[in-house]
Design a protein around this motif. Structure first.
Motif, PDB file in Angstrom:
ATOM      1  N   LEU A  88      -1.355  17.003  -2.334  1.00 41.77           N
ATOM      2  CA  LEU A  88      -1.615  15.889  -1.433  1.00 41.77           C
ATOM      3  C   LEU A  88      -1.653  14.573  -2.180  1.00 41.77           C
ATOM      4  O   LEU A  88      -2.391  14.423  -3.165  1.00 41.77           O
ATOM      5  N   HIS A  89      -0.848  13.626  -1.720  1.00 46.52           N
ATOM      6  CA  HIS A  89      -1.008  12.267  -2.209  1.00 46.52           C
ATOM      7  C   HIS A  89      -2.423  11.823  -1.882  1.00 46.52           C
ATOM      8  O   HIS A  89      -2.943  12.149  -0.807  1.00 46.52           O
ATOM      9  N   PRO A  90      -3.098  11.093  -2.802  1.00 47.36           N
ATOM     10  CA  PRO A  90      -4.508  10.769  -2.579  1.00 47.36           C
ATOM     11  C   PRO A  90      -4.792   9.999  -1.297  1.00 47.36           C
ATOM     12  O   PRO A  90      -5.867  10.133  -0.721  1.00 47.36           O
ATOM     13  N   LEU A  91      -3.828   9.180  -0.850  1.00 49.44           N
ATOM     14  CA  LEU A  91      -4.061   8.378   0.346  1.00 49.44           C
ATOM     15  C   LEU A  91      -3.338   8.972   1.546  1.00 49.44           C
ATOM     16  O   LEU A  91      -2.219   9.474   1.421  1.00 49.44           O
ATOM     17  N   ALA A  92      -3.988   8.905   2.687  1.00 45.95           N
ATOM     18  CA  ALA A  92      -3.334   9.201   3.955  1.00 45.95           C
ATOM     19  C   ALA A  92      -2.954   7.855   4.570  1.00 45.95           C
ATOM     20  O   ALA A  92      -3.820   7.087   4.994  1.00 45.95           O
ATOM     21  N   CYS A  97       2.856  -0.425   7.975  1.00 48.86           N
ATOM     22  CA  CYS A  97       2.571  -1.748   7.414  1.00 48.86           C
ATOM     23  C   CYS A  97       3.651  -2.140   6.404  1.00 48.86           C
ATOM     24  O   CYS A  97       4.501  -1.334   6.018  1.00 48.86           O
ATOM     25  N   ARG A  98       3.628  -3.382   5.961  1.00 44.54           N
ATOM     26  CA  ARG A  98       4.649  -3.882   5.038  1.00 44.54           C
ATOM     27  C   ARG A  98       4.657  -3.099   3.728  1.00 44.54           C
ATOM     28  O   ARG A  98       5.719  -2.749   3.205  1.00 44.54           O
ATOM     29  N   ALA A  99       3.468  -2.789   3.194  1.00 43.77           N
ATOM     30  CA  ALA A  99       3.397  -2.056   1.928  1.00 43.77           C
ATOM     31  C   ALA A  99       4.042  -0.682   2.065  1.00 43.77           C
ATOM     32  O   ALA A  99       4.832  -0.260   1.204  1.00 43.77           O
ATOM     33  N   CYS A 100       3.732   0.037   3.143  1.00 48.92           N
ATOM     34  CA  CYS A 100       4.330   1.356   3.356  1.00 48.92           C
ATOM     35  C   CYS A 100       5.847   1.263   3.493  1.00 48.92           C
ATOM     36  O   CYS A 100       6.590   2.067   2.918  1.00 48.92           O
ATOM     37  N   ARG A 101       6.318   0.273   4.249  1.00 49.01           N
ATOM     38  CA  ARG A 101       7.758   0.144   4.461  1.00 49.01           C
ATOM     39  C   ARG A 101       8.490  -0.249   3.191  1.00 49.01           C
ATOM     40  O   ARG A 101       9.685  -0.002   3.048  1.00 49.01           O
ATOM     41  N   ALA A 102       7.757  -0.839   2.230  1.00 48.51           N
ATOM     42  CA  ALA A 102       8.355  -1.205   0.940  1.00 48.51           C
ATOM     43  C   ALA A 102       8.241  -0.082  -0.082  1.00 48.51           C
ATOM     44  O   ALA A 102       8.668  -0.241  -1.222  1.00 48.51           O
ATOM     45  N   GLY A 103       7.647   1.057   0.326  1.00 51.13           N
ATOM     46  CA  GLY A 103       7.463   2.159  -0.611  1.00 51.13           C
ATOM     47  C   GLY A 103       6.251   1.985  -1.504  1.00 51.13           C
ATOM     48  O   GLY A 103       6.034   2.773  -2.428  1.00 51.13           O
ATOM     49  N   ASP A 104       5.448   0.972  -1.232  1.00 52.20           N
ATOM     50  CA  ASP A 104       4.244   0.696  -2.021  1.00 52.20           C
ATOM     51  C   ASP A 104       3.036   1.205  -1.244  1.00 52.20           C
ATOM     52  O   ASP A 104       2.070   0.495  -1.002  1.00 52.20           O
ATOM     53  N   ASP A 105       3.097   2.485  -0.847  1.00 54.26           N
ATOM     54  CA  ASP A 105       2.112   3.013   0.082  1.00 54.26           C
ATOM     55  C   ASP A 105       0.705   3.086  -0.482  1.00 54.26           C
ATOM     56  O   ASP A 105      -0.255   3.201   0.279  1.00 54.26           O
ATOM     57  N   VAL A 106       0.562   2.979  -1.798  1.00 53.31           N
ATOM     58  CA  VAL A 106      -0.783   2.983  -2.362  1.00 53.31           C
ATOM     59  C   VAL A 106      -1.575   1.747  -1.942  1.00 53.31           C
ATOM     60  O   VAL A 106      -2.798   1.732  -2.000  1.00 53.31           O
ATOM     61  N   HIS A 107      -0.859   0.710  -1.482  1.00 55.58           N
ATOM     62  CA  HIS A 107      -1.529  -0.497  -0.994  1.00 55.58           C
ATOM     63  C   HIS A 107      -1.442  -0.614   0.530  1.00 55.58           C
ATOM     64  O   HIS A 107      -1.546  -1.717   1.078  1.00 55.58           O
ATOM     65  N   CYS A 108      -1.271   0.513   1.202  1.00 56.67           N
ATOM     66  CA  CYS A 108      -1.269   0.547   2.667  1.00 56.67           C
ATOM     67  C   CYS A 108      -2.504  -0.146   3.210  1.00 56.67           C
ATOM     68  O   CYS A 108      -3.623   0.064   2.733  1.00 56.67           O
ATOM     69  N   SER A 109      -2.299  -0.985   4.228  1.00 55.92           N
ATOM     70  CA  SER A 109      -3.418  -1.752   4.781  1.00 55.92           C
ATOM     71  C   SER A 109      -4.214  -0.955   5.806  1.00 55.92           C
ATOM     72  O   SER A 109      -5.260  -1.422   6.288  1.00 55.92           O
ATOM     73  N   ASN A 110      -3.745   0.262   6.146  1.00 54.44           N
ATOM     74  CA  ASN A 110      -4.427   1.069   7.160  1.00 54.44           C
ATOM     75  C   ASN A 110      -4.667   2.501   6.670  1.00 54.44           C
ATOM     76  O   ASN A 110      -4.633   3.442   7.459  1.00 54.44           O
ATOM     77  N   SER A 111      -4.891   2.662   5.389  1.00 50.90           N
ATOM     78  CA  SER A 111      -5.015   4.005   4.822  1.00 50.90           C
ATOM     79  C   SER A 111      -6.456   4.488   4.798  1.00 50.90           C
ATOM     80  O   SER A 111      -7.399   3.703   4.910  1.00 50.90           O
ATOM     81  N   THR A 112      -6.599   5.794   4.636  1.00 49.55           N
ATOM     82  CA  THR A 112      -7.873   6.379   4.236  1.00 49.55           C
ATOM     83  C   THR A 112      -7.651   7.060   2.892  1.00 49.55           C
ATOM     84  O   THR A 112      -6.523   7.431   2.543  1.00 49.55           O
ATOM     85  N   PHE A 113      -8.732   7.216   2.141  1.00 49.06           N
ATOM     86  CA  PHE A 113      -8.662   7.778   0.794  1.00 49.06           C
ATOM     87  C   PHE A 113      -9.649   8.945   0.751  1.00 49.06           C
ATOM     88  O   PHE A 113     -10.807   8.781   0.365  1.00 49.06           O
TER      89      PHE A 113
END
Length: 341
Positions: A88-92, A97-113
């Motif tokens: 499992l990737h640490p973040l769900a 969001c822009r970060a997810c669409r750019a492949g920078d999902d670790v900075h997702c603005s709507n994630s849980t950890f």
């Protein structure tokens, strides 16, 4: 089900019975945990270092390095099936969001950890989403790779960022050859041709790093900064990867840099105090590193499946979590501790 629950900061967690999580949305994935990595961050969580940053409400289940098998899936999940082995990737993350669409999902603005700001995987079951799961190669067992979900991913992410600086003929210092550092050494060997210097206070950790391909093991005995200077011809390293980040390692790291060198901060707990004139006169760089992206984790799993990256682990039953924490906190754990429900 059994879970490791933190009820109060500065007091060790307890293993207790809690209700099983249930599928609630179309993209939910319920995972039967096969291994949960024990991380120094878990010690910092217990100490309260993450209290303000995470905003989590106690009690909750810790554990953010997780792998296992898919137990159940939501109606819209198409990338995994029941029974698949997964890490499992640490973040769900949300995927929108822009970060997810750019492949920078670790900075997702709507994630849980999970394990940081919501219930984690030191339990028999963990609820996550379809964007978090990476299917494992049949050659890989969940308990053997669980800690790669954070420790390995973080190390890989830092090395991946450093690659443009590590051209042939460069020298790189790895501070700390423990749970993260021994993975970082393997990533450096797999992805670069740099000469690797490893600094650690443990002879056993240095021996482990040398076995993985580090050219120069250096014991952190008070003369290690001078030893690195000698190994680099008095110029210092092009890159320092600091997997400790506290107890003076951060000062040593800066002292080990050459002009225009780059200090990658990976471990944490300490603080930096560098005169700005030193930064500009030597034109050094200080670079922060969080965990890597979903694609980073998929790439790391390819390296693991091909045998280029492996974890040195010690397994513990879930009920022995506090003994495992004692081993980690007191330097008795070489490599990574894995809790197996």
């Amino acid at each position: 089900m059994k879970a490791v629950r933190l009820h109060e900061y500065d007091k060790r967690p307890v293993v207790e019975e809690v209700p099983e999580p249930r599928i609630g949305g179309p993209l939910d994935v319920l995972v039967e945990i096969g291994g949960a990595g024990l991380c120094r961050t878990d010690l910092h969580i217990v100490e309260g270092q993450w209290e303000e940053k995470s905003g989590v409400r106690l009690p909750y289940t810790i554990g953010h390095e997780n792998a296992g098998w898919v137990r159940e899936i939501g109606s819209a999940v198409s990338n995994v099936a029941v029974g698949d082995p997964v890490i499992l990737h640490p973040l769900a993350t949300c995927g929108l969001c822009r970060a997810c669409r750019a492949g920078d999902d670790v900075h997702c603005s709507n994630s849980t950890f999970p394990g940081i700001d919501s219930d984690g995987g030191m339990a028999e079951l963990l609820l996550t989403n379809a964007r978090s799961v990476v299917t494992l190669d049949p050659a890989l067992r969940p308990a053997d790779v669980a800690a790669l979900a954070d420790a390995g991913l973080t190390a890989y992410h830092a090395v991946r960022k450093a690659i443009p600086l590590l051209y042939p003929g460069t020298k790189v210092v790895v501070i700390g050859a423990g749970g993260l550092g021994h993975i970082g050494v393997q990533c450096l060997v797999a992805l670069t041709s740099s000469e690797i210097i490893v600094v650690d206070r443990s002879p056993e950790a240095l021996e482990l790093a040398a076995g993985y391909g580090a050219a120069h093991p250096v014991l952190a005995d008070g003369s290690h900064v001078e030893a690195v200077a000698e190994l680099t011809g008095g110029e210092g390293a092009h890159v320092v990867l600091d997997f400790v980040g506290e107890k003076g390692a951060e000062r040593d790291a800066v002292a080990m840099l050459r002009r225009a060198g780059s200090y990658f901060v990976i471990g944490y707990g300490g603080s930096l105090d560098i005169p700005t004139i030193d930064i500009i006169s030597s034109e050094i760089n200080v670079i922060g590193n969080l965990v890597g992206s979903y694609n980073d984790l998929a790439e790391l799993m390819s390296l693991a499946a091909s045998g280029k990256v492996s974890l040195h682990t010690t397994t513990y039953p879930l009920d022995a979590v506090n003994g495992a924490m004692d081993d980690l906190d007191n330097g008795r754990l070489t490599g990574r501790g894995i809790l197996v429900p």
